[in-house]
Scaffold this motif. Structure first.
Motif, PDB file in Angstrom:
ATOM      1  N   LYS A  29     -63.291  26.553  25.360  1.00 38.45           N
ATOM      2  CA  LYS A  29     -64.043  27.619  26.023  1.00 38.45           C
ATOM      3  C   LYS A  29     -63.723  28.981  25.411  1.00 38.45           C
ATOM      4  O   LYS A  29     -64.589  29.849  25.330  1.00 38.45           O
ATOM      5  N   ILE A  30     -62.469  29.153  25.004  1.00 36.77           N
ATOM      6  CA  ILE A  30     -62.060  30.415  24.388  1.00 36.77           C
ATOM      7  C   ILE A  30     -62.732  30.557  23.015  1.00 36.77           C
ATOM      8  O   ILE A  30     -63.189  31.629  22.631  1.00 36.77           O
ATOM      9  N   GLU A  57     -65.517  29.337  22.233  1.00 33.29           N
ATOM     10  CA  GLU A  57     -66.923  29.633  22.494  1.00 33.29           C
ATOM     11  C   GLU A  57     -67.158  31.134  22.671  1.00 33.29           C
ATOM     12  O   GLU A  57     -68.180  31.665  22.239  1.00 33.29           O
ATOM     13  N   VAL A  58     -66.198  31.805  23.327  1.00 29.35           N
ATOM     14  CA  VAL A  58     -66.316  33.256  23.475  1.00 29.35           C
ATOM     15  C   VAL A  58     -66.366  33.896  22.086  1.00 29.35           C
ATOM     16  O   VAL A  58     -67.199  34.770  21.822  1.00 29.35           O
ATOM     17  N   GLY A  59     -65.493  33.443  21.197  1.00 28.52           N
ATOM     18  CA  GLY A  59     -65.497  33.950  19.828  1.00 28.52           C
ATOM     19  C   GLY A  59     -66.843  33.711  19.156  1.00 28.52           C
ATOM     20  O   GLY A  59     -67.404  34.601  18.519  1.00 28.52           O
ATOM     21  N   ARG A  60     -67.381  32.511  19.348  1.00 31.70           N
ATOM     22  CA  ARG A  60     -68.685  32.204  18.744  1.00 31.70           C
ATOM     23  C   ARG A  60     -69.772  33.096  19.312  1.00 31.70           C
ATOM     24  O   ARG A  60     -70.669  33.537  18.593  1.00 31.70           O
ATOM     25  N   SER A  61     -69.689  33.372  20.631  1.00 29.75           N
ATOM     26  CA  SER A  61     -70.732  34.200  21.230  1.00 29.75           C
ATOM     27  C   SER A  61     -70.668  35.625  20.675  1.00 29.75           C
ATOM     28  O   SER A  61     -71.652  36.350  20.719  1.00 29.75           O
ATOM     29  N   PHE A  62     -69.492  36.015  20.159  1.00 29.61           N
ATOM     30  CA  PHE A  62     -69.384  37.315  19.488  1.00 29.61           C
ATOM     31  C   PHE A  62     -69.613  37.172  17.979  1.00 29.61           C
ATOM     32  O   PHE A  62     -69.215  38.033  17.202  1.00 29.61           O
ATOM     33  N   ARG A  63     -70.198  36.044  17.591  1.00 35.93           N
ATOM     34  CA  ARG A  63     -70.594  35.790  16.208  1.00 35.93           C
ATOM     35  C   ARG A  63     -69.416  35.753  15.240  1.00 35.93           C
ATOM     36  O   ARG A  63     -69.525  36.182  14.102  1.00 35.93           O
ATOM     37  N   PRO A  98     -75.691  32.581  17.898  1.00 41.04           N
ATOM     38  CA  PRO A  98     -75.432  33.770  18.721  1.00 41.04           C
ATOM     39  C   PRO A  98     -76.036  35.031  18.110  1.00 41.04           C
ATOM     40  O   PRO A  98     -75.838  35.317  16.937  1.00 41.04           O
ATOM     41  N   ARG A 142     -62.513  33.760  30.900  1.00 41.11           N
ATOM     42  CA  ARG A 142     -62.240  33.399  29.498  1.00 41.11           C
ATOM     43  C   ARG A 142     -61.687  34.577  28.708  1.00 41.11           C
ATOM     44  O   ARG A 142     -62.132  34.861  27.584  1.00 41.11           O
TER      45      ARG A 142
END
Lengths: 274, 246
Positions: free
Chosen positions: A166-167, A169-175, B69, B81
């Motif tokens: 999940k962590i 994924e946060v990185g991925r959402s920030f590209r 994204p 998170r």
């Protein structure tokens, strides 16, 4: 009974504030009681003639041996040789272990083999390494490196697999991807586990250096032990063992201190949860 | 501004999560997606966030297809998170690390002020309560100034008091830059408090069953008579009337 339980509950509430101020000194002193007390008793027993102390020399004799070894430079010579071996083996082991554990391709390629090799006690390699690499430094460093690399490989592997997706994924959402993702999220997330792997690797490094030096060395703390055994000098043995203890503990503390700035967030975690 | 064009999603297991979803979200609009668990509402959000790829159809933001994204889109998850190894301020600054220090600090300060946690800048995430952590997650997403913000059941793990508090705070933050909000929730009241439109989804496979338009002006008083009527109307449309009465 119920009164005791009430008191205990009250204490856990106040504990986070009070524990560091008051409670830290007494357990420390208690911990010293057994070894220091035993040493003093043994010293008295030997001085008063209650015990002979020939095979188990009293603390004063060990201290004298230590200062003698230190004075004529032998201690430094042997300690340096051993330290150099551990350092070289540890460095090689960390490199190999971390590379094998961190790269997905390397993992797929090496994991089955390494899991198989894991079943072999690393000391069992010693005769083969001497045959292949000779009796001198190379075989010793190789043995230590093998001993260090395995736990570090397993630790790195476990740490990477344990990272919360999940962590990431946060990185991925920030590209973030590739190297940036590894540096900014994977690495810090893995670090606490990785440090534990490094510490157990270092501990094994110290274990294997003794084995390596038993196999034939002309210097090193392990040599000092074998030499003392052959010449019947128990004080020198215990002195060498003590130096091992001090060096092992010191290098571990240095390792912990070196990474402490990066793990500060964990301290607070322990404090708030205490 | 954010459009779903015949979007479908079938997982490798063969389970069909979404079937032919068509939805257009306007600039600065707040749209809530509600539905029972398993209706594909979270999947819809993950597709819009570019975290998963749609099996069919297209998602566009300002005409730009979302395949990964997208810089114009931010997301807040159900759990905060936060990065445990970064302080609160560093967490918020995560997505703007490329900016010069002074700009970065100014934007972090504004973001923390916006969620009312300016004095927590140097804390570690572990020291925060659930509501505080989620506020920081909100600040971390907003500091990147997304044109559209996706929220995946962002307040569902919080207690009722904190939840109402954060809903109000979200509206206050939204009023500043007025980003498009797409909010997934299973809380009907939350949807009615926040949204301009409520999209109702049904499972097996996930489809849009109804779209409710809410005209009432914000902020909406949860205790007002009109709000009660709105809620009754929504429950009726959702077909929840009988089970609610029973």
């Amino acid at each position: 009974m119920s009164e005791a339980r009430l008191l205990a509950a009250g204490e856990t509430i106040e504990a986070p504030v009070r524990r560091p101020a008051r409670g830290s000194l007494r357990p420390l002193l208690l911990g010293f009681l057994l070894p220091v007390g035993a040493a003093i008793l043994w010293e008295i027993a030997v001085r008063t003639g209650l015990a002979q102390g020939r095979l188990a020399p009293p603390p004063s004799k060990i201290a004298a041996t230590l200062s003698e070894l230190a004075a004529n430079g032998d201690l430094w010579l042997h300690a340096r040789a051993t330290l150099a071996r551990v350092a070289a083996g540890f460095a090689l082991g960390v490199l190999a272990g971390a590379l094998a554990g961190a790269s997905r391709v390397a993992r797929a390629l090496l994991d089955p083999t390494l899991q198989g090799l894991r079943a072999i006690p690393s000391i069992a390699w010693a005769p083969l390494f001497i045959l292949w690499l000779g009796i001198f430094e190379t075989s010793k460093v190789a043995l230590i490196a093998v001993g260090v690399a395995l736990p570090i490989y397993l630790g790195t592997l476990g740490a990477i697999l344990a990272v919360d997706r999940k962590i990431i994924e946060v990185g991925r959402s920030f590209r973030l991807s590739g190297f940036a993702l590894a540096r900014r999220i994977l690495l810090p997330a893995v670090l606490p586990h990785y440090v534990i792997a490094l510490r157990s690797g270092l501990g094994l490094g110290w274990m294997f250096v003794v084995a390596a030096e038993f196999m034939g060395a002309s210097e090193g703390l392990g040599y000092l032990l074998v030499d003392a055994q052959q010449l019947g000098k128990p004080a020198q043995m215990i002195a060498a063992i003590l130096v091992f203890a001090v060096l092992g503990k010191t290098t571990d503390a240095l390792l912990v201190a070196a990474v402490a700035p990066f793990l500060r967030w964990q301290d607070t975690m322990a404090n708030t949860e205490a | 501004m954010l459009t779903f064009e015949h979007v479908s999603k079938t997982y490798a297991t063969g389970a069909q999560a979404l079937d032919d979803i068509c939805l257009g979200v306007e600039e600065a609009e707040i749209v809530a997606v509600i539905g029972a668990s398993g209706c594909g509402k979270s999947t819809l959000l993950r597709l819009a966030a570019g975290l998963d790829r749609a099996s069919g159809g297209r998602i566009r933001v300002d005409g730009d297809e979302v395949a990964a994204p997208h810089p114009a889109i931010g997301i807040v998850f159900q759990e905060p998170r936060l990065f445990a190894w970064l302080t609160v301020a560093q967490n918020v600054a995560f997505s703007i690390a490329h900016l010069p220090r002074r700009d970065r600090e100014a934007r972090v300060a504004v973001a923390l002020e916006g969620v009312g946690l300016a004095d927590h800048a140097d804390r570690w995430p572990r020291a925060l309560s659930g509501g505080q952590a989620q506020r920081i997650a909100l600040a971390r997403a907003l500091v990147a100034r997304p044109r559209a913000l996706l929220l995946d059941e962002p307040f569902s793990a919080l207690d009722a008091f904190t939840r109402a508090d954060l809903q109000d705070q979200l509206l206050a933050l939204w009023a500043d830059a007025r980003p498009t909000l797409l909010l997934v929730t299973h809380d009907i009241e939350e949807a009615l408090v926040l949204a301009d439109r409520v999209v109702v989804m049904r499972p097996h496979p996930g489809r849009i069953a109804a779209i409710l338009k809410i005209e009432a002006a914000r902020p909406r008083d949860r205790l007002a008579q009109e709000f009660e009527e709105l809620k009754r109307e929504a429950l009726r449309v959702l077909g929840l009337g009988r089970s609610a009465a029973a």
